[in-house]
Design an enzyme around this catalytic site. Sequence first.
Site, PDB file in Angstrom:
ATOM      1  N   PHE A 182      -5.697 -52.325 -14.194  1.00 19.88           N
ATOM      2  CA  PHE A 182      -6.366 -51.215 -14.879  1.00 19.88           C
ATOM      3  C   PHE A 182      -5.678 -49.901 -14.543  1.00 19.88           C
ATOM      4  O   PHE A 182      -4.962 -49.772 -13.550  1.00 19.88           O
ATOM      5  CB  PHE A 182      -7.855 -51.162 -14.518  1.00 19.88           C
ATOM      6  CG  PHE A 182      -8.141 -50.801 -13.075  1.00 19.88           C
ATOM      7  CD1 PHE A 182      -8.376 -49.486 -12.715  1.00 19.88           C
ATOM      8  CD2 PHE A 182      -8.185 -51.773 -12.091  1.00 19.88           C
ATOM      9  CE1 PHE A 182      -8.641 -49.143 -11.388  1.00 19.88           C
ATOM     10  CE2 PHE A 182      -8.450 -51.447 -10.771  1.00 19.88           C
ATOM     11  CZ  PHE A 182      -8.678 -50.125 -10.415  1.00 19.88           C
ATOM     12  N   CYS A 183      -5.916 -48.920 -15.418  1.00 16.11           N
ATOM     13  CA  CYS A 183      -5.378 -47.575 -15.246  1.00 16.11           C
ATOM     14  C   CYS A 183      -6.302 -46.626 -15.998  1.00 16.11           C
ATOM     15  O   CYS A 183      -7.404 -47.011 -16.402  1.00 16.11           O
ATOM     16  CB  CYS A 183      -3.941 -47.495 -15.742  1.00 16.11           C
ATOM     17  SG  CYS A 183      -3.743 -47.982 -17.474  1.00 16.11           S
ATOM     18  N   THR A 184      -5.893 -45.402 -16.211  1.00 12.94           N
ATOM     19  CA  THR A 184      -6.787 -44.402 -16.796  1.00 12.94           C
ATOM     20  C   THR A 184      -7.179 -44.742 -18.228  1.00 12.94           C
ATOM     21  O   THR A 184      -8.359 -44.829 -18.556  1.00 12.94           O
ATOM     22  CB  THR A 184      -6.133 -43.007 -16.752  1.00 12.94           C
ATOM     23  OG1 THR A 184      -5.736 -42.717 -15.417  1.00 12.94           O
ATOM     24  CG2 THR A 184      -7.099 -41.940 -17.244  1.00 12.94           C
ATOM     25  N   CYS A 189      -1.502 -50.398 -17.630  1.00 10.59           N
ATOM     26  CA  CYS A 189      -1.851 -51.809 -17.433  1.00 10.59           C
ATOM     27  C   CYS A 189      -1.350 -52.690 -18.564  1.00 10.59           C
ATOM     28  O   CYS A 189      -1.242 -53.905 -18.406  1.00 10.59           O
ATOM     29  CB  CYS A 189      -3.341 -51.994 -17.166  1.00 10.59           C
ATOM     30  SG  CYS A 189      -4.467 -51.055 -18.173  1.00 10.59           S
ATOM     31  N   ILE A 211      -9.924 -47.231 -17.721  1.00 11.91           N
ATOM     32  CA  ILE A 211     -11.153 -46.738 -17.080  1.00 11.91           C
ATOM     33  C   ILE A 211     -11.985 -45.912 -18.050  1.00 11.91           C
ATOM     34  O   ILE A 211     -13.221 -46.027 -18.073  1.00 11.91           O
ATOM     35  CB  ILE A 211     -10.793 -45.896 -15.838  1.00 11.91           C
ATOM     36  CG1 ILE A 211     -10.054 -46.740 -14.797  1.00 11.91           C
ATOM     37  CG2 ILE A 211     -12.044 -45.286 -15.218  1.00 11.91           C
ATOM     38  CD1 ILE A 211      -9.399 -45.915 -13.700  1.00 11.91           C
TER      39      ILE A 211
END
Length: 245
Positions: A182-184, A189, A211
């Site tokens: 996961f990432c922002t 990702c 996220i």
Amino acid sequence: MPPITNIAAYLFVSLDDLPDLRERILARTLALDLKGTVLLAPEGINAFLAGGQDDIEAFLGWLRADARFAPLQAKYSYSDAVPFRRTRVRIKREIIRMNHPAIRPEAGRAPAVDASTLARWLEQGLDDEGREVVMLDTRNGFEVDAGTFTDAIDWRLSKFSEFPAAVRTHRAELAGKTVVSFCTGGIRCEKAAIFMAEEGLTHVYQLEGGILKYFEETGGPGFEGSCFVFDEREALGTDLAVPVA
């Protein structure tokens, strides 16, 4: 609702007219009084823009009229003021630098898990096939420090191009588990999940929309702290608002 609409949007798609596209996007954002940053590269587009809601939607409609950008999806948040000081449209080698040009998400994505499914997996501690679920944060260390999922793996990256070497160092620790990268907003990702699959990890997912989409669709269960964002707001809570100090 606060008066300013903020979007984060990206799409991996082949682009070969970058100078002309840059000029057209810059002219359109300026005409609509949008501020923020748009990155263009041969592999696609990555945009962070803010302005009035009607102007944001007008820009997205204009962009999607180009068939290459028709699938582009945006993550939304709202603020009382524009969190950018100017408008920039830049041409880069990659829209997110990994230094692995063979990784081409446009050619085929890794499997993705949506927000509601991930929330259920985190609550039960296992995926739907009974495997342990581990969350892998692909962001830089200073971003992780603002907030992350409970017990997420954090390799203290200082830049995303360090991710491939970190995977090779820690691959054995991930084997046999369901790994959710996961990432922002989803862009890192996308590449991370593909790379891990190519390194032989067989149960790898990317968090669809990152996220921000997780916050938008679930309210953020299992996430501790705030999500760092690269604008003057600095971080967003699970309600997609700037946390009160």
